[in-house]
Design an enzyme around this catalytic site. Structure first.
Site, PDB file in Angstrom:
ATOM      1  N   ASN A   1      25.744  10.454 -22.182  1.00 59.78           N
ATOM      2  CA  ASN A   1      24.789  10.321 -21.089  1.00 59.78           C
ATOM      3  C   ASN A   1      23.627   9.397 -21.458  1.00 59.78           C
ATOM      4  OD1 ASN A   1      26.305  11.969 -19.479  1.00 59.78           O
ATOM      5  ND2 ASN A   1      25.000  13.767 -19.683  1.00 59.78           N
TER       6      ASN A   1
ATOM      7  N   ASP B   1      -1.889  -6.216  12.748  1.00 57.61           N
ATOM      8  CA  ASP B   1      -3.037  -6.645  11.950  1.00 57.61           C
ATOM      9  C   ASP B   1      -4.349  -6.021  12.403  1.00 57.61           C
ATOM     10  OD1 ASP B   1      -3.364  -7.904  14.345  1.00 57.61           O
ATOM     11  OD2 ASP B   1      -3.261  -9.944  13.578  1.00 57.61           O
TER      12      ASP B   1
ATOM     13  N   ASP C   1      -3.430  -1.251  15.738  1.00 60.28           N
ATOM     14  CA  ASP C   1      -2.069  -1.110  15.231  1.00 60.28           C
ATOM     15  C   ASP C   1      -1.919   0.010  14.210  1.00 60.28           C
ATOM     16  OD1 ASP C   1      -1.126  -3.354  16.684  1.00 60.28           O
ATOM     17  OD2 ASP C   1      -1.979  -4.684  15.174  1.00 60.28           O
TER      18      ASP C   1
ATOM     19  N   ASP D   1       3.574  -7.034  16.556  1.00 62.22           N
ATOM     20  CA  ASP D   1       2.440  -7.442  17.355  1.00 62.22           C
ATOM     21  C   ASP D   1       2.569  -8.942  17.617  1.00 62.22           C
ATOM     22  OD1 ASP D   1      -0.066  -7.182  18.610  1.00 62.22           O
ATOM     23  OD2 ASP D   1      -1.086  -7.907  16.822  1.00 62.22           O
TER      24      ASP D   1
END
Length: 934
Positions: free
Chosen positions: A758, A653, A657, A344
Site C-alpha cells: 500500500n 462582478d 451577484d 452576467d
C-alpha cells in the site's frame, strides 16, 4: 433600519410625504439630539456580520467525511489488532494511516483558510464619512452614524452611504452597475415611480454602495444598515448555504461503499476460516480475527484522501497559471461537471465600456469599429472603409461636435485606457480619437458657456469660441433625438444647410427607432452659430438648431466572448445570460454572442415575480436570457436550474451577484472589475475577467475528473487484488500447500507485506496517474450528469475483474514456488511469500498503465507521463531492496530471489496488462460494431 409607516414605498410617494413620514425637515434636517435618539433606536448604519467558525470547529469539520471516518476506523482496528498480538514492536500501519488522515485535514484547512467574508466586504463598500444636514448646518459624520430622516448631500465622486429618496437632483447620474448590473449611469429625477419596480427602475432613489458619476443632489435617508438594498443582499448571503460539491458527494458515496465492503470482507473471511479450519483455542481465534482485520485494512485505500487533495491542489496551481484562482479545492472538479454557465452581461460578456457603434447622418449610416475605450478602429460603410466625401464629412461633424458638448475625459496609464465622467460622453471622445480629430478640437475650441444636462430637458449645450473664427461662437447641443429634433429647423446635408421638412423628421425618427431596436442608446447632435459673443445674454441657445446626426452607443461584447460561447455549446454546456440591463439590450448582446437565436424570448424580473416555483422551473428549461433582474431573481433562477438537475456555474462582478455566486455550484467572480463582495462570495476568481478563461477552467476540471477516475480505478482494483489474494489464499490454503507450513492459519501474505504494498504502489504511482494527461479531447464530450457515478457499474466490474486477475497471478506465483499444491515447487514458506509478494507488486505496477483508460490501450501515448515511469522505476528499486537487503529481509520476512524467480514475478505480474488489453480490444471492437453504444 427604516423609520416610518408601513405604507407605500418611498419611490412611489411624493418627496414631501416621505419627509413628513420620517418626521424630518427637508431644509434643516434632524436635530443632533433627535439623530442620537434614532441612532440608539435603530442602530448603527452598518451591516450585520457573522462570526466565523473557530479554528477548532473548522478542523473538526475536515473529519466529517465517510472516507476519513473509515480510515479512522482502520486506525482503531489496527491498534486493536496490535494490542491483541501483544503490543510488541511499533504499530506502523496505524501510524501511517493516522498521519495520512492528519495531513489530509491540514491540506483542507489550509486551502479553506480564508473565512467567508462576503458580508464584511459589503460593509467596506460604504464611504467613511458622509455629508448631512444637522441642526440646519452641513456637517460631516461617520457613515455608521447616519440615520433615517437625515438629509444626505451628494456630489460627483461620492459613494452613497444609505438608501435615500431624492429631494433635489441637478444633472444627477448614478453608477449602479455593482448593484443592478446596469451598464451605464442612471439618470435620476424626482418623479414618483408607480407600480411594481426593480431597483434599476427606481430613478428617484439613491442606494447604499453606489457612486455619483455626474451632478449633485439632496436626498432623505429612508433606510440604513440591513434595511438598505445592500443589507437585503447581505441577508440573502447569510441564507445561502454552502452545499457540498458533486465531487464531495461522490467521494462520500465511495467512502460509504468501501465501508460496507470492508465489513462484508471481514465477516466473510472470518466465517470462511471458522468453517474450513479446526479452531480449538483462544489464540487460534485471535489469529482468525487478525486475518479478517488485515483483509479489511487492505481494502481501504488509505492514500486516497491525500492523493485526491494533492491532485486537486496541482489543478488549482495550473488554473492559477491560466488566470483562474480557485478558492476551494473541491470546486476544481465541479467546473468539469458544469452543464450550465449563468453569466452576467455587463463586464463579463461585454467590456463595460460604452462605445459608439453606429453614426447616422443625412447621407446614410456607417459602422464604427473598435471595442471599448482604446482609440483603435475605423469608419466602415457597407463593410468597406469609408472614403472621403459628404458622408465622411458629416460623420466627422457628428463625432467632433458631440465631443465638444462633453464633460468626460479619457486617460491612458501603462497602456490601459480609462475614463472619468459619463461613459456615454466618453464614447464620443474615443470615436473622435479613432477619426483623428482630437488634436484639432483641442487646438481650435475654447468653452465659454454651458447649459448642463438635466433629466427634465434631456439636453446638454455648450458654447465654444473657434480660434479660426472668434466672431461667431459655436453652440453645440447633444441629447435625446426626439427632444432635439423638435428644436431643429435645419439639417446639415452634403456640405450645406437645408431646411428640415416634416417628411425628413419622420425619416430621422425611423432611423433612430431602428437603432433603438438594435439595442443602441441614441444621442443626437446639433449646432448653430451666434452672430456675436455677446448674444449669450438671455437669448434661447437651443432653438433654430442645425441637425447633424445621431450616434448609436452600446456596451459591446468582448471580442473573445462569442468564440467562448460557441466552445461552451460544443462541449455540451448551455450559456444563460442574467442581467439587470434592459431586455432589448440583453437580447441583442445574447444574439450577437450566439447564446440565443434571433427573436428569442427574454424573461424579466417582473415576470419572474409573477411565476410560481413550478412555472419558473418550466421556464428555465427553454429561457436563456433574463433581464431587469434583482438579486433574489438570480437566486431563484440558479436554484430552479439546480432542481432541474443542472450543475450551475454563475459568473458575476457586482454586489447584486453575490448571493447567486454563493448558491451556485461554482461561483465565478471577475478579478479586475469585480467587487470585493463578489470575490469573497465566489469559489473561483477570473484574474483577466475573460469569459473564455472559464472554458479553459472547465477543460481543466474535466481533465481532473478523468484523473480522479484513473487513480480510483487503480487504487481500488489494486486493493481488490490484495483482498482476492488474501481471501482465496486462506480459503484454498490446503490446495496451495499452505497447510503444510505448520501455521494454524496459513496466509499467503503477511500484514507487513500488505502495508508495504500500500505504501509502495498506492502513493507515487497513484499520484502520477493523478497528473496524467487525458486520453482524447475532454471538451468533445458532454458534461457529466449528477446521476453519473464516479465509480459506475462498468468501473465496478472492471475493478472486480482486475482484482481477480491480480489475486490469481499472486496465488499462482505462491503455488509454483511452495512445495506441494497444484504446481509442485521446492521453496519454503518464506521464499513462496516473497515471490507472491513481489508478483503482487509488479501486478499493481502494470496496473498503473492499464488504469490510464477504461477503453483506450495502455500503449496510447505510453511515454507521455514521465512522472509515472519514474514512480514505477522507484517502486521496483525499493522492492528490490526489500528482497535483497539483509536488514529488510528480517523486517519484512523476505528472502533473496533468483533471476528466474524475478522473471516469473514480472511475467505473472504482466498478466494484468495482457488480460486488460485483450478486454479493451474486445470492447472497442464491439463499440465499432454497435455505433449506439457508449
Amino acid at each position: 433600519m427604516t423609520i416610518g409607516s408601513a405604507g407605500a414605498a418611498p419611490w412611489a410617494r411624493e418627496a414631501e410625504d416621505v419627509v413628513a413620514d420620517l418626521a424630518s425637515d427637508a431644509s434643516a434636517g434632524l436635530t443632533s439630539d433627535e439623530a442620537e435618539r434614532r441612532l440608539q433606536t435603530v442602530g448603527a448604519n452598518a451591516l450585520r456580520t457573522v462570526e466565523p467558525p473557530s479554528w477548532l470547529r473548522r478542523m473538526i469539520a475536515q473529519f466529517d467525511d465517510p472516507l476519513v471516518l473509515l480510515l479512522l476506523a482502520a486506525v482503531v482496528i489496527s491498534l486493536v489488532a496490535w494490542i491483541l498480538e501483544g503490543a510488541s514492536g511499533t504499530p506502523y500501519e496505524a501510524g501511517v494511516i493516522g498521519v495520512i488522515v492528519v495531513v489530509n485535514a491540514v491540506l483542507g484547512l489550509w486551502q479553506e483558510a480564508k473565512a467567508e467574508a462576503a458580508v464584511a466586504a459589503l460593509a467596506k463598500m460604504t464611504a467613511p464619512l458622509a455629508r448631512v444636514v444637522r441642526d440646519g448646518s452641513t456637517v460631516e459624520i461617520p457613515t455608521n452614524a447616519v440615520v433615517p430622516g437625515d438629509v444626505l448631500l451628494l456630489g460627483e465622486g461620492d459613494t452613497v452611504c444609505a438608501d435615500a429618496r431624492l429631494l433635489q437632483a441637478e444633472t444627477l447620474m448614478v453608477a449602479e452597475a455593482a448593484l443592478t448590473g446596469e451598464s451605464q449611469p442612471v439618470i435620476k429625477d424626482l418623479s414618483v415611480v408607480d407600480g411594481p419596480t426593480v431597483v434599476g427602475d427606481r430613478t428617484n432613489m439613491v442606494f447604499s454602495g453606489t457612486a455619483i458619476s455626474v451632478g449633485r443632489g439632496r436626498a432623505m435617508v429612508t433606510g440604513t444598515g440591513m434595511s438598505t438594498e445592500i443589507g437585503r443582499i447581505a441577508g440573502l448571503l447569510e441564507q445561502a448555504d454552502d452545499d457540498p460539491t458533486p465531487l464531495q458527494l461522490e467521494i462520500a458515496r465511495v467512502g460509504r461503499f468501501l465501508g460496507a465492503v470492508v465489513v462484508a470482507i471481514a465477516l466473510v473471511v472470518i466465517v470462511a476460516i471458522l468453517v474450513t479450519s479446526d479452531i480449538d483455542s483462544g489464540a487460534a481465534l485471535v489469529d482468525v480475527l487478525l486475518v479478517g482485520v488485515s483483509l479489511a485494512v487492505a481494502a481501504v485505500p488509505e492514500g486516497l484522501p491525500a492523493i485526491l487533495a494533492v491532485v486537486l491542489a496541482l489543478g488549482v496551481q495550473r488554473m492559477a497559471a491560466n488566470n483562474a484562482i480557485v478558492k476551494r479545492l473541491s470546486s476544481v472538479e465541479t467546473l468539469g461537471s458544469a452543464s450550465v454557465i449563468c453569466s452576467d452581461k455587463t463586464g463579463t460578456l461585454t467590456t463595460n465600456q460604452m462605445t459608439i457603434e453606429r453614426v447616422c447622418t443625412a447621407s446614410g449610416c456607417v459602422e464604427v469599429t473598435g471595442v471599448g475605450y482604446r482609440p483603435e478602429g475605423q469608419v466602415r460603410w457597407h463593410g468597406e472603409p469609408l472614403a472621403p466625401g459628404p458622408l465622411w464629412d458629416e460623420v466627422q461633424l457628428v463625432v467632433g461636435r458631440g465631443s465638444l458638448a462633453n464633460d468626460a475625459a479619457t486617460n491612458e496609464v501603462e497602456g490601459e485606457w480609462t475614463i472619468s465622467g459619463d461613459p456615454t460622453e466618453a464614447a464620443f471622445l474615443v470615436a473622435e480619437a479613432k477619426l483623428g480629430l482630437t488634436s484639432e478640437r483641442l487646438r481650435r475650441f475654447r468653452r465659454v458657456h454651458e447649459v448642463p444636462f438635466s433629466s427634465e430637458r434631456k439636453l446638454m449645450t455648450t458654447v465654444d469660441l473657434d480660434r479660426d473664427d472668434e466672431r461667431r461662437p459655436l453652440v453645440v447641443t447633444k441629447g435625446a433625438p426626439d427632444v432635439l429634433l423638435d428644436r431643429c429647423s435645419h439639417e446639415w446635408c452634403a456640405g450645406r444647410v437645408v431646411a428640415m421638412s416634416d417628411e425628413r423628421r419622420r425619416q430621422i425618427a425611423e432611423t433612430v427607432d431602428a437603432m433603438a431596436d438594435d439595442a443602441l442608446r441614441t444621442l443626437a447632435v446639433a449646432y448653430r452659430h451666434l452672430d456675436h459673443a455677446d448674444d449669450l445674454g438671455g437669448m434661447p441657445l437651443e432653438d433654430e438648431l442645425v441637425y447633424l446626426g445621431a450616434a448609436g452607443i452600446i456596451d459591446p461584447p468582448r471580442p473573445e466572448a462569442a468564440a467562448a460561447v460557441a466552445a461552451a455549446h460544443d462541449a455540451g454546456i448551455r450559456v444563460v445570460m442574467i442581467t439587470g440591463d434592459h431586455p432589448r439590450t440583453a437580447a441583442r448582446i445574447a444574439e450577437q454572442l450566439g447564446i440565443v437565436e434571433a427573436q428569442a424570448s427574454v424573461v424579466t424580473g417582473t415576470q419572474i415575480d409573477a411565476m410560481s416555483d413550478d412555472d419558473l422551473a418550466a421556464a428555465v428549461v427553454t429561457t436563456s436570457v433574463y433581464a431587469r433582474v434583482a438579486p433574489e431573481h438570480k437566486l431563484r433562477i440558479v436554484r430552479a436550474l439546480q432542481c432541474d438537475g443542472s450543475v450551475v456555474a454563475m459568473t458575476g462582478d457586482g454586489v447584486n451577484d453575490a448571493p447567486a455566486l454563493k448558491s451556485a455550484d461554482i461561483g465565478v467572480a471577475m478579478g479586475q472589475a469585480g467587487t470585493e463582495v463578489s470575490k469573497e462570495a465566489a469559489d473561483m476568481i477570473l484574474v483577466d475577467d475573460n469569459f473564455a478563461t472559464i472554458l479553459a477552467a472547465v477543460a481543466e476540471g474535466r481533465a481532473i475528473f478523468e484523473s480522479i477516475r484513473k487513480f480510483l480505478r487503480y487504487l481500488l482494483s489494486s486493493n481488490m487484488g490484495e483482498v482476492a489474494a488474501m481471501f482465496f489464499g486462506v480459503v484454498l490454503a490446503s490446495r496451495l500447500g499452505l497447510d503444510d507450513t505448520g501455521e494454524v492459519i496459513a496466509a499467503p501474505l503477511l500484514a507487513v507485506h500488505i502495508l508495504w504494498i500500500n505504501l509502495l504502489t498506492d502513493t507515487a504511482p497513484a499520484l502520477a496517474l493523478g497528473v496524467d494527461a487525458p486520453i482524447g479531447e475532454v471538451m468533445d464530450r458532454p458534461p457529466r450528469q449528477l446521476t453519473d457515478r464516479v465509480i459506475d457499474l462498468e468501473m465496478q466490474l472492471g475493478i472486480l475483474f482486475t482484482g481477480l486477475v491480480m489475486g490469481a497471478a499472486t496465488l499462482v506465483a505462491l503455488d509454483a514456488t511452495l512445495a506441494g499444491g497444484w504446481i509442485e515447487g521446492d521453496g519454503d514458506i518464506v521464499a513462496a511469500r516473497t515471490v507472491a509478494f513481489t508478483t503482487l507488486v509488479f501486478a499493481q505496477l502494470f496496473n498503473c498503465f492499464s488504469s490510464r483508460s477504461a477503453r483506450h490501450s495502455a500503449f496510447a501515448d505510453l511515454f507521455g507521463n514521465r512522472l509515472l515511469w519514474l514512480a514505477v522505476a522507484a517502486s521496483v528499486l525499493l522492492q528490490w531492496l526489500v528482497v535483497h537487503t539483509s536488514a529488510l529481509n528480517a523486517a519484512f520476512s523476505t528472502t533473496p530471489l533468483s533471476p528466474r524467480q524475478w522473471l516469473m514475478c514480472v511475467a505473472l505480474g504482466s498478466s494484468v496488462l495482457v488480460v486488460d488489453e485483450t478486454k479493451k480490444l474486445a470492447v472497442r471492437h464491439w463499440a465499432q460494431r454497435s455505433p449506439g453504444s457508449r
